[in-house]
Design an enzyme around this catalytic site. Structure first.
Site, PDB file in Angstrom:
ATOM      1  N   GLY A  19       1.179  -1.095  -0.142  1.00  0.00           N
ATOM      2  CA  GLY A  19      -0.089  -0.019  -0.556  1.00  0.00           C
ATOM      3  C   GLY A  19       1.244   1.385   0.071  1.00  0.00           C
ATOM      4  NE  ARG A  81      -2.721  -3.694  -0.761  1.00  0.00           N
ATOM      5  CZ  ARG A  81      -1.664  -3.128   0.461  1.00  0.00           C
ATOM      6  NH1 ARG A  81      -0.967  -3.834   0.928  1.00  0.00           N
ATOM      7  NH2 ARG A  81      -2.274  -2.207   1.208  1.00  0.00           N
ATOM      8  CG  ASP A  82       1.086  -8.157  -8.631  1.00  0.00           C
ATOM      9  OD1 ASP A  82      -0.104  -8.559  -8.071  1.00  0.00           O
ATOM     10  OD2 ASP A  82       0.636  -7.304  -9.166  1.00  0.00           O
ATOM     11  CB  THR A 141       3.598   0.530   6.598  1.00  0.00           C
ATOM     12  OG1 THR A 141       1.962   0.256   7.116  1.00  0.00           O
ATOM     13  CG2 THR A 141       3.972  -0.118   8.337  1.00  0.00           C
ATOM     14  CG  ASP A 143      -0.597  -1.117   8.874  1.00  0.00           C
ATOM     15  OD1 ASP A 143      -1.833   0.134   8.586  1.00  0.00           O
ATOM     16  OD2 ASP A 143      -0.918  -1.900   7.735  1.00  0.00           O
ATOM     17  NE  ARG A 301     -25.674  10.301  12.099  1.00  0.00           N
ATOM     18  CZ  ARG A 301     -26.916  10.085  12.739  1.00  0.00           C
ATOM     19  NH1 ARG A 301     -27.044   9.412  13.123  1.00  0.00           N
ATOM     20  NH2 ARG A 301     -28.211  11.092  12.219  1.00  0.00           N
TER      21      ARG A 301
HETATM   22  O1  F6P Z   1      -1.125  -1.166   4.732  1.00  0.00           O
HETATM   23  C1  F6P Z   1      -1.562  -0.039   4.891  1.00  0.00           C
HETATM   24  C2  F6P Z   1      -2.987  -0.626   4.816  1.00  0.00           C
HETATM   25  O2  F6P Z   1      -4.117   0.846   4.783  1.00  0.00           O
HETATM   26  C3  F6P Z   1      -3.441  -0.938   6.332  1.00  0.00           C
HETATM   27  O3  F6P Z   1      -3.790  -0.223   7.276  1.00  0.00           O
HETATM   28  C4  F6P Z   1      -5.623  -1.107   5.190  1.00  0.00           C
HETATM   29  O4  F6P Z   1      -5.650  -2.427   6.008  1.00  0.00           O
HETATM   30  C5  F6P Z   1      -4.823  -2.000   3.774  1.00  0.00           C
HETATM   31  O5  F6P Z   1      -3.372  -1.350   3.159  1.00  0.00           O
HETATM   32  C6  F6P Z   1      -5.519  -1.363   2.938  1.00  0.00           C
HETATM   33  O6  F6P Z   1      -5.330  -2.069   2.010  1.00  0.00           O
HETATM   34  P1  F6P Z   1      -5.407  -1.556   0.194  1.00  0.00           P
HETATM   35  O7  F6P Z   1      -5.220  -0.250  -0.102  1.00  0.00           O
HETATM   36  O8  F6P Z   1      -5.165  -2.331  -0.440  1.00  0.00           O
HETATM   37  O9  F6P Z   1      -7.372  -1.536   0.288  1.00  0.00           O
END
Ligand code: F6P
Length: 384
Positions: A19, A81-82, A141, A143, A301
């Site tokens: 990502g 993501r390959d 990342t 994350d 919400r």
């Molecule tokens: O790893 C980064 C991330 O944004 C995660 O937080 C999330 O779960 C995932 O990628 C989303 O992936 P995609 O961009 O393939 O929807």
């Protein structure tokens, strides 16, 4: 900057995989500029992650082509993501490791610099172990879950975006006397929810590392209301999940959960019927909002921040981090030190063997200072 001493590396490939996130371009620039200027290394950009290597899609990078990209979001190289070892080729999934290594060899690439998250660390190690390629990785990342580094680039920017969103949700939640559940990304780790939740003053933060008890969250929100608070903000990580209660043979699960014979929270049907949250498929955050709305009888919400968190310009902190990691990678290339990830440890760039990093995940430790500070100011994590 003059050429210091003869570089052990003459040509590199550089790719971005997984990502995207803010800071990838800053890191590409950091690696390429320092590699070209300080080590006289030829730099080839590989397009769309590992797929570009297999499909021979590359571009030459020079000082000019990496100039002006420091502040740009996304990645000038494209990403995917390959995985080389499981690549979809014409409808079939194939192991393209040998083809990737062969293409790199034909291009004269001495080392492939891979910018990516946890999956990329694994894929790069695979290319080294099974394709015989030299690799160096940089941790990226939003994350922040890459093992072996204190921080990954992209995280600081995403945390700032999520924090700003939480700030904005506060004002509207107050006006309407509402609960707002804000879902943030983070894959299987709670760093982003925790960081943005603490910085944004969330009333409850739910992360995968701490399975939550819905009733404890509801009790916390009700207590706030009794104290005169008109609203509550619940920040929830995308992978957060409720504590699984063991099935009660005697039908007394609620009593056991509370550790006492107190009456369980009012049953859903006793509350004002909740207006339906109209989504085709109910998301985890929407379900949580619906359940909390029922238990607290407060209108709820949902805001799901989604890919907004990965967009736009990198923060100053990420730009600095990317530049430092990139320049350090170029130094390692000059010295011919390969098969490592460039990590940031205690404020210093360090080379960590990739084999020690790949396949592991850095989750939030339960004694992390952010978590302890949040508990001390009364933030609910759904466990007490
Ligand atoms: O790893 C980064 C991330 O944004 C995660 O937080 C999330 O779960 C995932 O990628 C989303 O992936 P995609 O961009 O393939 O929807």
């Amino acid at each position: 900057m003059g050429v210091a001493k003869k570089s052990k590396t003459h040509c590199i490939g550089i790719l971005t995989a997984g990502g995207d996130c803010p800071g990838l371009n800053a890191a590409i620039r950091g690696v390429a500029k320092a590699a070209i200027s300080a080590h006289d290394i030829k730099v080839i950009g590989v397009l769309d992650g590992f797929r570009g290597l297999i499909e021979n899609r590359t571009v030459m990078l020079d000082n000019r082509s990496v100039s002006g990209i420091l502040t740009q979001g996304g990645t000038i190289l494209g990403t995917s993501r390959d995985k080389p070892q499981k690549m979809s080729m014409g409808g079939m999934v194939m192991d393209m490791t040998a083809a990737a290594a062969e293409n790199a060899r034909r291009l004269g690439i001495d080392c492939l610099v891979c910018l990516g998250g946890g999956g990329t660390q694994k894929n790069a190690l695979h290319l080294h172990e099974h394709g015989g390629m030299n690799v160096i990785t940089l941790p990226k990342t939003i994350d922040n879950d890459v093992y072996g580094t204190d921080v990954s680039f992209g995280f600081d920017t995403a945390m700032a975006i999520a924090t700003e969103a939480i700030d904005r949700l506060h004002t509207t939640a107050t006006s309407h006397n509402r609960l707002i559940v804000c879902e943030v990304m983070g894959h299987r780790a709670g760093w982003l929810a925790l960081g943005a939740g603490v910085a944004g003053g969330a009333d409850a933060i739910l992360i995968p590392e701490i399975p939550y008890d819905l009733h404890l969250v509801a009790e916390h929100l009700l207590r706030r209301r009794r104290e005169g608070k008109r609203f509550s903000i619940i920040v929830v990580a995308e992978a957060a999940h409720a504590l699984v209660q063991p099935p009660a043979s005697d039908g007394k699960a609620d009593k056991r959960r509370n550790g006492k014979d107190s009456a369980p929270p009012p049953p859903a049907e006793a509350a004002t019927p909740a207006p339906a949250i109209n989504l085709v498929q109910e998301s985890m955050a929407s379900r949580l909002a619906r359940e909390l709305q029922q238990l607290t009888e407060t209108e709820a919400r949902v805001t799901s921040l989604g890919h907004v968190q990965r967009g736009g310009v990198p923060s100053a902190t990420d730009r600095l981090l990317c530049t430092r990691l990139g320049v350090h990678a170029s130094q390692l290339l000059g010295e011919g030190r390969y098969n490592v990830m460039v990590a940031m440890k205690d404020g210093v760039c360090r080379a960590v063997p990739l084999a020690e990093v790949a396949g592991k995940k850095k989750t939030v430790p339960l004694d992390h200072p952010w978590l302890c500070a949040a508990r001390a100011v009364g933030t609910c994590f759904g466990d007490t």
